[in-house]
Design a protein around this motif. Structure first.
Motif, mmCIF file in Angstrom:
data_model
loop_
_atom_site.group_PDB
_atom_site.id
_atom_site.type_symbol
_atom_site.label_atom_id
_atom_site.label_comp_id
_atom_site.label_asym_id
_atom_site.label_seq_id
_atom_site.Cartn_x
_atom_site.Cartn_y
_atom_site.Cartn_z
ATOM 1 N N LEU A 50 -11.958 25.044 -9.795
ATOM 2 C CA LEU A 50 -11.876 25.423 -8.387
ATOM 3 C C LEU A 50 -12.996 26.379 -7.988
ATOM 4 O O LEU A 50 -13.460 26.360 -6.841
ATOM 5 C CB LEU A 50 -10.494 25.989 -8.060
ATOM 6 C CG LEU A 50 -9.352 24.969 -8.251
ATOM 7 C CD1 LEU A 50 -8.019 25.575 -7.834
ATOM 8 C CD2 LEU A 50 -9.621 23.668 -7.510
ATOM 9 N N ARG A 51 -13.462 27.183 -8.920
ATOM 10 C CA ARG A 51 -14.625 28.037 -8.643
ATOM 11 C C ARG A 51 -15.849 27.159 -8.443
ATOM 12 O O ARG A 51 -16.651 27.377 -7.547
ATOM 13 C CB ARG A 51 -14.834 29.029 -9.792
ATOM 14 C CG ARG A 51 -16.071 29.879 -9.667
ATOM 15 C CD ARG A 51 -15.968 30.804 -8.494
ATOM 16 N NE ARG A 51 -17.210 31.559 -8.366
ATOM 17 C CZ ARG A 51 -17.365 32.544 -7.552
ATOM 18 N NH1 ARG A 51 -16.376 32.945 -6.792
ATOM 19 N NH2 ARG A 51 -18.505 33.165 -7.470
ATOM 20 N N TRP A 52 -15.998 26.144 -9.303
ATOM 21 C CA TRP A 52 -17.127 25.234 -9.141
ATOM 22 C C TRP A 52 -17.071 24.545 -7.780
ATOM 23 O O TRP A 52 -18.085 24.432 -7.086
ATOM 24 C CB TRP A 52 -17.147 24.181 -10.265
ATOM 25 C CG TRP A 52 -18.392 23.348 -10.193
ATOM 26 C CD1 TRP A 52 -19.570 23.576 -10.819
ATOM 27 C CD2 TRP A 52 -18.583 22.186 -9.372
ATOM 28 N NE1 TRP A 52 -20.490 22.624 -10.459
ATOM 29 C CE2 TRP A 52 -19.906 21.752 -9.564
ATOM 30 C CE3 TRP A 52 -17.771 21.465 -8.502
ATOM 31 C CZ2 TRP A 52 -20.435 20.634 -8.926
ATOM 32 C CZ3 TRP A 52 -18.307 20.353 -7.858
ATOM 33 C CH2 TRP A 52 -19.619 19.947 -8.074
ATOM 34 N N LEU A 53 -15.882 24.107 -7.399
ATOM 35 C CA LEU A 53 -15.715 23.432 -6.116
ATOM 36 C C LEU A 53 -16.094 24.351 -4.959
ATOM 37 O O LEU A 53 -16.805 23.945 -4.033
ATOM 38 C CB LEU A 53 -14.278 22.936 -5.941
ATOM 39 C CG LEU A 53 -13.944 22.285 -4.599
ATOM 40 C CD1 LEU A 53 -14.805 21.048 -4.353
ATOM 41 C CD2 LEU A 53 -12.457 21.941 -4.543
ATOM 42 N N THR A 54 -15.646 25.586 -5.011
ATOM 43 C CA THR A 54 -15.989 26.550 -3.956
ATOM 44 C C THR A 54 -17.498 26.716 -3.858
ATOM 45 O O THR A 54 -18.069 26.671 -2.761
ATOM 46 C CB THR A 54 -15.320 27.912 -4.230
ATOM 47 O OG1 THR A 54 -13.905 27.738 -4.180
ATOM 48 C CG2 THR A 54 -15.748 28.957 -3.223
ATOM 49 N N GLU A 55 -18.154 26.903 -4.985
ATOM 50 C CA GLU A 55 -19.607 27.085 -4.975
ATOM 51 C C GLU A 55 -20.322 25.828 -4.490
ATOM 52 O O GLU A 55 -21.305 25.911 -3.752
ATOM 53 C CB GLU A 55 -20.088 27.501 -6.360
ATOM 54 C CG GLU A 55 -19.625 28.903 -6.722
ATOM 55 C CD GLU A 55 -19.981 29.330 -8.129
ATOM 56 O OE1 GLU A 55 -20.677 28.572 -8.852
ATOM 57 O OE2 GLU A 55 -19.569 30.444 -8.515
ATOM 58 N N HIS A 56 -19.808 24.665 -4.869
ATOM 59 C CA HIS A 56 -20.404 23.405 -4.403
ATOM 60 C C HIS A 56 -20.278 23.293 -2.886
ATOM 61 O O HIS A 56 -21.246 22.957 -2.196
ATOM 62 C CB HIS A 56 -19.712 22.223 -5.086
ATOM 63 C CG HIS A 56 -20.182 20.896 -4.602
ATOM 64 N ND1 HIS A 56 -21.463 20.442 -4.789
ATOM 65 C CD2 HIS A 56 -19.538 19.913 -3.914
ATOM 66 C CE1 HIS A 56 -21.593 19.245 -4.243
ATOM 67 N NE2 HIS A 56 -20.433 18.910 -3.712
ATOM 68 N N ARG A 57 -19.093 23.567 -2.370
ATOM 69 C CA ARG A 57 -18.890 23.505 -0.914
ATOM 70 C C ARG A 57 -19.841 24.449 -0.194
ATOM 71 O O ARG A 57 -20.416 24.101 0.846
ATOM 72 C CB ARG A 57 -17.451 23.893 -0.573
ATOM 73 C CG ARG A 57 -16.429 22.854 -0.870
ATOM 74 C CD ARG A 57 -15.039 23.381 -0.614
ATOM 75 N NE ARG A 57 -14.042 22.343 -0.729
ATOM 76 C CZ ARG A 57 -12.751 22.574 -0.811
ATOM 77 N NH1 ARG A 57 -12.286 23.817 -0.794
ATOM 78 N NH2 ARG A 57 -11.896 21.576 -0.911
ATOM 79 N N LEU A 58 -20.002 25.636 -0.728
ATOM 80 C CA LEU A 58 -20.843 26.621 -0.056
ATOM 81 C C LEU A 58 -22.326 26.280 -0.178
ATOM 82 O O LEU A 58 -23.105 26.578 0.735
ATOM 83 C CB LEU A 58 -20.519 28.022 -0.559
ATOM 84 C CG LEU A 58 -19.103 28.474 -0.173
ATOM 85 C CD1 LEU A 58 -18.754 29.796 -0.830
ATOM 86 C CD2 LEU A 58 -18.938 28.552 1.342
ATOM 87 N N ARG A 59 -22.729 25.617 -1.247
ATOM 88 C CA ARG A 59 -24.111 25.124 -1.328
ATOM 89 C C ARG A 59 -24.332 24.025 -0.279
ATOM 90 O O ARG A 59 -25.384 23.967 0.366
ATOM 91 C CB ARG A 59 -24.429 24.618 -2.730
ATOM 92 C CG ARG A 59 -24.642 25.739 -3.743
ATOM 93 C CD ARG A 59 -25.159 25.216 -5.072
ATOM 94 N NE ARG A 59 -24.252 24.284 -5.728
ATOM 95 C CZ ARG A 59 -23.261 24.623 -6.543
ATOM 96 N NH1 ARG A 59 -23.052 25.891 -6.816
ATOM 97 N NH2 ARG A 59 -22.482 23.707 -7.095
ATOM 98 N N LEU A 60 -23.330 23.171 -0.099
ATOM 99 C CA LEU A 60 -23.421 22.165 0.967
ATOM 100 C C LEU A 60 -23.489 22.833 2.334
ATOM 101 O O LEU A 60 -24.226 22.387 3.219
ATOM 102 C CB LEU A 60 -22.218 21.216 0.906
ATOM 103 C CG LEU A 60 -22.133 20.297 -0.304
ATOM 104 C CD1 LEU A 60 -20.809 19.529 -0.298
ATOM 105 C CD2 LEU A 60 -23.310 19.342 -0.362
#
Length: 129
Positions: A50-60
């Motif tokens: 879920l941390r990876w997902l959060t960071e991915h969303r914020l990079r997008l």
């Protein structure tokens, strides 16, 4: 990515970043138990799923702030945030800057982005000074 299970989860999150992913749902995508999936993912990438997902969303989100004139609310909704406030809080926590300020700073250094209202306001201010 050498771990096929983790790669499957990454592909799923990249394909649908706005989905309300849970560790259990990601584990199901991979065909693993929740605990086994979480251990493998964290071991492979050094962060929780879920941390990876959060960071991915914020990079997008950074990309959209740089390359579009979508509102913060539209970007937040597109990336699965329940509100503009939740999005802005997460963005600032990760990058240390509010998304609106990020957009304005990017616009100042990349003049090709001219459709951003904040940039037009900044240009008008400079012209009036």
């Amino acid at each position: 990515m050498t771990d096929g299970y983790v790669a499957r989860a990454l592909d799923a999150m990249k394909a649908d970043p706005a989905r309300r992913w849970t560790v259990s749902a990601l584990a199901r995508v991979c065909g693993l138990s929740r605990a086994a999936f979480a251990r493998r993912f964290t071991r492979a990438l050094g962060v929780s799923p879920l941390r990876w997902l959060t960071e991915h969303r914020l990079r997008l989100a950074q990309e959209r702030l740089r390359e579009t004139d979508l509102t913060l609310a539209a970007i937040a909704a597109e990336l699965g945030y329940t509100s503009e406030f939740a999005f802005a809080k997460a963005f600032k926590r990760l990058f240390g800057i509010a998304p609106g300020l990020f957009r304005r700073r990017v616009a100042l250094f990349h003049p090709r982005i001219t459709s951003i209202p904040a940039l037009r306001a900044t240009q008008a201010f400079r012209a009036a000074a």
